[in-house]
Design a protein around this motif. Sequence first.
Motif, mmCIF file in Angstrom:
data_model
loop_
_atom_site.group_PDB
_atom_site.id
_atom_site.type_symbol
_atom_site.label_atom_id
_atom_site.label_comp_id
_atom_site.label_asym_id
_atom_site.label_seq_id
_atom_site.Cartn_x
_atom_site.Cartn_y
_atom_site.Cartn_z
ATOM 1 N N VAL A 188 0.837 -1.196 0.000
ATOM 2 C CA VAL A 188 0.000 0.000 0.000
ATOM 3 C C VAL A 188 0.875 1.250 0.000
ATOM 4 C CG1 VAL A 188 -1.770 1.308 1.248
ATOM 5 C CG2 VAL A 188 -1.847 -1.190 1.228
ATOM 6 N N VAL A 189 0.557 2.165 -0.901
ATOM 7 C CA VAL A 189 1.191 3.484 -0.957
ATOM 8 C C VAL A 189 0.088 4.507 -0.696
ATOM 9 C CG1 VAL A 189 2.350 5.159 -2.444
ATOM 10 C CG2 VAL A 189 2.971 2.728 -2.566
ATOM 11 N N GLY A 190 0.350 5.465 0.190
ATOM 12 C CA GLY A 190 -0.684 6.428 0.566
ATOM 13 C C GLY A 190 -0.447 7.814 0.002
ATOM 14 N N GLN A 191 -1.514 8.451 -0.447
ATOM 15 C CA GLN A 191 -1.428 9.848 -0.877
ATOM 16 C C GLN A 191 -2.487 10.670 -0.161
ATOM 17 O OE1 GLN A 191 -2.481 10.934 -4.917
ATOM 18 N NE2 GLN A 191 -1.367 12.875 -4.805
ATOM 19 N N VAL A 192 -2.041 11.655 0.600
ATOM 20 C CA VAL A 192 -2.932 12.639 1.219
ATOM 21 C C VAL A 192 -2.690 13.949 0.490
ATOM 22 C CG1 VAL A 192 -3.512 13.887 3.330
ATOM 23 C CG2 VAL A 192 -2.902 11.469 3.444
ATOM 24 N N ALA A 193 -3.710 14.450 -0.190
ATOM 25 C CA ALA A 193 -3.556 15.614 -1.060
ATOM 26 C C ALA A 193 -4.920 16.276 -1.246
ATOM 27 C CB ALA A 193 -2.983 15.180 -2.413
ATOM 28 N N PRO A 194 -4.958 17.480 -1.832
ATOM 29 C CA PRO A 194 -6.241 18.147 -2.054
ATOM 30 C C PRO A 194 -6.973 17.606 -3.283
ATOM 31 C CG PRO A 194 -4.460 19.550 -2.822
ATOM 32 C CD PRO A 194 -3.822 18.350 -2.193
ATOM 33 N N PHE A 195 -8.092 16.971 -3.049
ATOM 34 C CA PHE A 195 -8.952 16.519 -4.141
ATOM 35 C C PHE A 195 -10.243 17.336 -4.181
ATOM 36 C CE2 PHE A 195 -6.498 12.667 -2.853
ATOM 37 C CZ PHE A 195 -5.637 12.674 -3.941
ATOM 38 N N SER A 196 -10.329 18.317 -3.296
ATOM 39 C CA SER A 196 -11.420 19.297 -3.294
ATOM 40 C C SER A 196 -10.800 20.637 -2.908
ATOM 41 C CB SER A 196 -12.513 18.899 -2.294
ATOM 42 O OG SER A 196 -12.013 18.894 -0.968
#
Length: 377
Positions: free
Chosen positions: A31-39
């Motif tokens: 698992v690779v995680g991405q926390v970023a602005p999608f809104s």
Amino acid sequence: MPTLFRRFRLLASVLAVLVPLGAAAQGRELVVGQVAPFSGSQAVTGKAIHAGIKLYLDQANAQGGVKGARIRLATRDDAQKPEQTVALVRELIQQEAPVALIGTVGTTNVDALIADGVLQRAGLPLVGAVSGASSAIAGRNVFVTKASYHDEVNRLFKSLAGLGMTRVGLVFQDDALGRDVIVGADAAAPRNGISLIARAGYERNTIKVEQAVEAMIKANPQVVFLGATTAAAIEFVRQYRARGGDATLYGLSIIDTRQLLAQLGPAGARGFAFSVVLPLESQQTIEVNREYLRLREQSKDPDLSGRSIEGFIAAKALVHALRNAEGTPTGGAVLKSLQAMRKVDLGGYTLDFGQPGRPGSSYVDFAMLGDGGKVVH
């Protein structure tokens, strides 16, 4: 007969262990995680980076994954709010047990992760942090895959001085991004004979650029450098040109020129110049770019844009680290693998994480939008 029976039971026990292990190996995932602005106002950037990451990870999975394991990308939407970035990274680590994080967007957001210490506590790397700020580059467990903002500003001012364009105005986002650009500009200006005759900020995560436009119209510089994000930069160009501003406009590399061209049209975007720290679509001689364009042409992802190559390269760097990690990739093993990367050629684009306080690349060039929206180097 009893001996034969005991041998049979022993064989059955061994098979009972081996069969599930084989099945688990076939179904194993990393698992690779991405926390970023999608809104929110920076959603266009978050989605573009995500699309580039996914484009390469899908390709890696189609080729068998990494060491027999499939890579799964788990995402969370922080809406560009730094407190949410920290909270969601913690949540993602707890719920998904990733081996790495990738593509967090924004200097303030990356700085928040560094200050919190969550990456160090979890022993996880953040690859392809979408920031060229010195604070992000110097952060523990953070790997920036492009040149720094200071590199961009210094190269720009050196080029401008060579052209005799020494009167420069600076527009910046009023946050950690802008502060880093200001520090870089203040250092580079005297070194290159540049006069910063005006500077004006705008509120983070807004397009409230009216005061900045007014300041630049009043100062009348030869060049306006935009240390801004995409939406605000587009609005500045729109308003500045409508007011009759005729300075040459140079944008920081993080500005999505595809979006700028789409929203302003070829006539409105004509003459906009920008830093290049990653391969451009028009650079067909670069192998990694040809690979990206070929895969993008086959994809139906509407979020793929001019910024997506950044996510693509970050994902390629991460997969390289996963494949070179010792044993089964874990967060610690991937971190060590990234730290050991020296002059790794990803296809005409080289990364080297051997210098503390320096990003993986120092490549900086410039281009401009010409007639009909054509990119001119």
